[in-house]
Design a protein around this motif. Structure first.
Motif, PDB file in Angstrom:
ATOM      1  N   LYS A   3       0.810  -1.213   0.000  1.00 48.12           N
ATOM      2  CA  LYS A   3       0.000   0.000   0.000  1.00 48.12           C
ATOM      3  C   LYS A   3       0.847   1.267   0.000  1.00 48.12           C
ATOM      4  CE  LYS A   3      -2.793  -1.057   3.472  1.00 48.12           C
ATOM      5  NZ  LYS A   3      -3.931  -0.982   4.413  1.00 48.12           N
ATOM      6  N   ASP A   4       2.107   1.155   0.445  1.00 48.50           N
ATOM      7  CA  ASP A   4       2.960   2.332   0.469  1.00 48.50           C
ATOM      8  C   ASP A   4       3.917   2.382  -0.726  1.00 48.50           C
ATOM      9  OD1 ASP A   4       4.700   0.302   1.185  1.00 48.50           O
ATOM     10  OD2 ASP A   4       5.533   1.354   2.908  1.00 48.50           O
ATOM     11  N   ASP A   5       3.717   1.499  -1.699  1.00 46.93           N
ATOM     12  CA  ASP A   5       4.532   1.516  -2.907  1.00 46.93           C
ATOM     13  C   ASP A   5       4.337   2.845  -3.640  1.00 46.93           C
ATOM     14  OD1 ASP A   5       6.130  -0.262  -4.904  1.00 46.93           O
ATOM     15  OD2 ASP A   5       4.557   0.668  -6.129  1.00 46.93           O
ATOM     16  N   TYR A   6       5.400   3.384  -4.175  1.00 53.76           N
ATOM     17  CA  TYR A   6       5.361   4.678  -4.872  1.00 53.76           C
ATOM     18  C   TYR A   6       4.214   4.754  -5.870  1.00 53.76           C
ATOM     19  CZ  TYR A   6       6.966   8.592  -7.767  1.00 53.76           C
ATOM     20  OH  TYR A   6       7.048   9.774  -8.472  1.00 53.76           O
ATOM     21  N   PHE A  32      -6.429  14.336   1.830  1.00 57.22           N
ATOM     22  CA  PHE A  32      -5.003  14.457   1.536  1.00 57.22           C
ATOM     23  C   PHE A  32      -4.186  13.785   2.633  1.00 57.22           C
ATOM     24  CE2 PHE A  32      -1.135  16.927   0.447  1.00 57.22           C
ATOM     25  CZ  PHE A  32      -1.155  16.744  -0.924  1.00 57.22           C
ATOM     26  N   ASP A  33      -4.568  14.028   3.889  1.00 58.85           N
ATOM     27  CA  ASP A  33      -3.868  13.427   5.030  1.00 58.85           C
ATOM     28  C   ASP A  33      -4.020  11.908   5.056  1.00 58.85           C
ATOM     29  OD1 ASP A  33      -3.021  15.911   5.825  1.00 58.85           O
ATOM     30  OD2 ASP A  33      -4.557  16.146   7.388  1.00 58.85           O
ATOM     31  N   TYR A  37      -1.109   8.923   5.398  1.00 55.13           N
ATOM     32  CA  TYR A  37      -1.138   8.201   6.662  1.00 55.13           C
ATOM     33  C   TYR A  37      -0.188   7.007   6.600  1.00 55.13           C
ATOM     34  CZ  TYR A  37      -2.984   5.605  10.643  1.00 55.13           C
ATOM     35  OH  TYR A  37      -3.104   4.926  11.826  1.00 55.13           O
ATOM     36  N   LYS A  38       0.638   6.850   7.589  1.00 58.19           N
ATOM     37  CA  LYS A  38       1.625   5.776   7.716  1.00 58.19           C
ATOM     38  C   LYS A  38       2.809   5.916   6.755  1.00 58.19           C
ATOM     39  CE  LYS A  38      -1.280   2.282   9.832  1.00 58.19           C
ATOM     40  NZ  LYS A  38      -1.706   0.914   9.844  1.00 58.19           N
ATOM     41  N   THR A  42       9.276  12.510   4.647  1.00 55.40           N
ATOM     42  CA  THR A  42      10.260  12.639   3.580  1.00 55.40           C
ATOM     43  C   THR A  42       9.809  11.887   2.328  1.00 55.40           C
ATOM     44  OG1 THR A  42      12.035  12.826   5.206  1.00 55.40           O
ATOM     45  CG2 THR A  42      12.682  12.241   2.963  1.00 55.40           C
ATOM     46  N   TYR A  43       9.286  10.674   2.508  1.00 59.33           N
ATOM     47  CA  TYR A  43       8.804   9.863   1.375  1.00 59.33           C
ATOM     48  C   TYR A  43       7.590  10.520   0.720  1.00 59.33           C
ATOM     49  CZ  TYR A  43       7.165   5.632  -1.086  1.00 59.33           C
ATOM     50  OH  TYR A  43       6.749   4.736  -2.026  1.00 59.33           O
TER      51      TYR A  43
END
Length: 109
Positions: A3-6, A32-33, A37-38, A42-43
């Protein structure tokens, strides 16, 4: 894909912004937030700055602070380039299909 993949984050943001554009609305701060989330700041900033540099979104401005680079956002919108990328990029199509498959397996996703 995680889920956090670019590309997953990129797809989700472009999809929301495109849907909002068609509805004549803007993305809310809460929406947007939720996308960030998580994700570490920086990322998240890296994703937004690169999407803006690639011309996929507008309303993102890099700023220099005493702590280094940060971003300022105002009225973030998808651009025509972002719309084209959303619908014609093969990676976006794979992400879309992966997310559909996950939603079918895991309720509430």
């Amino acid at each position: 894909m995680a889920k956090d993949d670019y590309f997953v984050v990129m797809y989700q943001l472009l999809k929301i912004l495109y849907d909002k554009l068609k509805q004549g609305e803007s993305i809310t701060d809460e929406e947007f937030d939720q996308l960030s989330y998580k994700l570490n700041e920086t990322y998240w900033n890296y994703i937004l700055i690169n999407m803006a540099n690639e011309g996929c979104i507008s309303g993102v401005q890099p700023i220099s602070t005493l702590n280094g680079e940060n971003i300022k956002t105002h009225n973030v919108q998808i651009t025509p380039t972002g719309i084209e990328y959303l619908f014609s990029n093969s990676m976006m199509e794979r992400v879309k299909n992966t997310l559909k498959d996950i939603k079918g397996i895991v309720p509430g996703m």
